[in-house]
Design an enzyme around this catalytic site. Structure first.
Site, PDB file in Angstrom:
ATOM      1  N   ASN A 182       0.870  -1.185   0.000  1.00  0.00           N
ATOM      2  CA  ASN A 182       0.000   0.000   0.000  1.00  0.00           C
ATOM      3  C   ASN A 182       0.906   1.235   0.000  1.00  0.00           C
ATOM      4  OD1 ASN A 182      -1.879   1.990   0.429  1.00  0.00           O
ATOM      5  ND2 ASN A 182      -2.409   1.360   2.513  1.00  0.00           N
ATOM      6  N   TRP A 183       1.046   1.832  -1.177  1.00  0.00           N
ATOM      7  CA  TRP A 183       1.966   2.974  -1.290  1.00  0.00           C
ATOM      8  C   TRP A 183       1.412   4.226  -0.615  1.00  0.00           C
ATOM      9  CZ3 TRP A 183       3.918   3.024  -7.107  1.00  0.00           C
ATOM     10  CH2 TRP A 183       4.668   1.869  -7.329  1.00  0.00           C
ATOM     11  N   LYS A 184       0.104   4.257  -0.365  1.00  0.00           N
ATOM     12  CA  LYS A 184      -0.544   5.471   0.168  1.00  0.00           C
ATOM     13  C   LYS A 184      -0.224   6.652  -0.749  1.00  0.00           C
ATOM     14  CE  LYS A 184      -0.365   3.355   4.680  1.00  0.00           C
ATOM     15  NZ  LYS A 184      -0.407   3.498   6.136  1.00  0.00           N
ATOM     16  N   HIS A 218      -9.829   1.451   4.428  1.00  0.00           N
ATOM     17  CA  HIS A 218      -8.585   1.628   5.190  1.00  0.00           C
ATOM     18  C   HIS A 218      -8.854   2.596   6.340  1.00  0.00           C
ATOM     19  CE1 HIS A 218      -4.514   2.762   6.256  1.00  0.00           C
ATOM     20  NE2 HIS A 218      -4.122   1.654   5.679  1.00  0.00           N
ATOM     21  N   GLU A 277      -7.250   4.982   7.482  1.00  0.00           N
ATOM     22  CA  GLU A 277      -7.003   6.408   7.168  1.00  0.00           C
ATOM     23  C   GLU A 277      -8.192   7.020   6.433  1.00  0.00           C
ATOM     24  OE1 GLU A 277      -3.225   5.699   5.261  1.00  0.00           O
ATOM     25  OE2 GLU A 277      -2.380   5.150   7.203  1.00  0.00           O
ATOM     26  N   GLU A 306      -5.995  -4.628  10.344  1.00  0.00           N
ATOM     27  CA  GLU A 306      -4.952  -3.648  10.623  1.00  0.00           C
ATOM     28  C   GLU A 306      -5.272  -2.902  11.918  1.00  0.00           C
ATOM     29  OE1 GLU A 306      -2.831  -2.508   6.712  1.00  0.00           O
ATOM     30  OE2 GLU A 306      -4.575  -1.219   6.892  1.00  0.00           O
ATOM     31  N   GLY A 330       2.015   2.385  10.831  1.00  0.00           N
ATOM     32  CA  GLY A 330       2.994   3.460  10.690  1.00  0.00           C
ATOM     33  C   GLY A 330       3.663   3.843  12.004  1.00  0.00           C
ATOM     34  N   SER A 369       2.884  -2.064  10.408  1.00  0.00           N
ATOM     35  CA  SER A 369       4.331  -2.165  10.642  1.00  0.00           C
ATOM     36  C   SER A 369       4.927  -3.534  10.319  1.00  0.00           C
ATOM     37  CB  SER A 369       4.671  -1.735  12.076  1.00  0.00           C
ATOM     38  OG  SER A 369       4.275  -0.378  12.284  1.00  0.00           O
ATOM     39  N   GLY A 422       2.591  -1.003   4.343  1.00  0.00           N
ATOM     40  CA  GLY A 422       2.741   0.405   3.977  1.00  0.00           C
ATOM     41  C   GLY A 422       4.207   0.771   3.826  1.00  0.00           C
TER      42      GLY A 422
HETATM   43  P1  PGA Z   1       2.439   0.382   7.698  1.00  0.00           P
HETATM   44  O1  PGA Z   1       1.009   0.617   6.996  1.00  0.00           O
HETATM   45  O2  PGA Z   1       2.967  -0.920   7.149  1.00  0.00           O
HETATM   46  O3  PGA Z   1       3.273   1.547   7.288  1.00  0.00           O
HETATM   47  O4  PGA Z   1       2.195   0.309   9.157  1.00  0.00           O
HETATM   48  C1  PGA Z   1       0.123  -0.436   6.783  1.00  0.00           C
HETATM   49  C2  PGA Z   1      -1.152   0.072   6.166  1.00  0.00           C
HETATM   50  O5  PGA Z   1      -1.642   1.137   6.593  1.00  0.00           O
HETATM   51  O6  PGA Z   1      -1.725  -0.548   5.242  1.00  0.00           O
END
Ligand code: PGA
Length: 253
Positions: free
Chosen positions: A9-11, A97, A99, A169, A175, A215, A236
């Protein structure tokens, strides 16, 4: 056999040039995926076509969008529909997600509408669920996640849920560098599978790929993916680095 999936997931990161370079570096490792393994790049909308091209000759590599709109079409300036994503050859779409839920106020109804639109357009949703820290501290994570599944997925038929992809998640692990322990991940994944078995049946529940996200890194992927009910990861930060993501792909069961 249910699929084992490494999803990046590049965001909102990378320019197109950087993104293509990253994908090419990963592909140059020539990892031969097994029949039941997949790698998915969930990338920004403007890069979908550009990344579809380099992966087209690599078996079991797919592209995903990170979101779609919950309406079919019309006067929604700036939004992207499921039909549009399907028309450019996207395979998967991340739905719900944390976010998106938090910063864009996406609620259960919107998410179930998005899932319906994905399925109508032959796109596979990657449905995200997971609890915030306060819920984990109150030890209410099981009912919290169960409710997320109920509100956005339980209207679907058993047929639709066969081979479905869910990403667990925990928000406190995204993150933050703080992962759930592999035991915590396994416990929740088993719970999710159990919820789906009770609502549908064990055949459906056993066919669902449940990814862990939060993470995941090169140095913890093998341990987390080694758990019985963990079918890979949604990654991510570590997916922005070719060497890290290559190791994560190689850690799939
Ligand atoms: P992260 O993000 O691996 O940077 O914790 C995961 C995600 O939000 O899909």
């Amino acid at each position: 056999m249910r699929k084992q999936i490494a999803a990046a997931n590049w965001k909102m990161n990378l320019t197109m040039e950087q993104g293509i370079e990253l994908v090419e570096n990963i592909l140059s490792e020539n990892i031969q995926l097994k029949d039941d393994q997949e790698v998915i790049f969930a990338i920004p909308f403007p890069y979908l076509l550009a990344v579809k091209d380099p992966i087209k000759t690599s078996r079991n590599y797919f592209i995903a969008a990170q979101n779609c709109y919950f309406q079919k079409s019309g006067a929604y300036t700036g939004e992207v529909s499921a039909e549009m994503l399907s028309s450019v050859g996207a395979n998967y779409v991340i739905i719900g997600h944390s976010e998106r839920r938090e910063y864009f106020n996406e609620n259960h109804q919107m998410l179930s509408a998005k899932i319906n639109l994905c399925l109508e357009n032959n796109l596979k949703p990657i449905f995200c669920c997971g609890e915030p820290l306060s819920i984990r501290e109150a030890n209410e994570q099981n009912s919290f996640v169960e409710n997320q599944l109920k509100e956005s997925l339980f209207h679907l038929s058993a047929e639709h849920l066969k081979g479905f992809v869910i990403a667990y998640e925990p928000i406190w692990a995204i993150g933050t560098g703080k992962t759930a322990s592999s035991a915590q991940a396994q416990e929740m994944h088993a719970h999710i599978r159990n919820v789906m078995a009770n609502k549908y049946n064990s055949e459906v529940a056993d066919s669902i790929s449940i990814l862990y996200g939060g993470s995941v890194k090169a140095n913890n992927a093998a341990e987390i993916f080694g758990e019985k009910d963990v079918d890979g990861g949604l990654v991510g930060g570590a997916a922005l680095n070719a060497a890290e993501f290559i190791t994560i792909i190689k850690s799939l069961k």
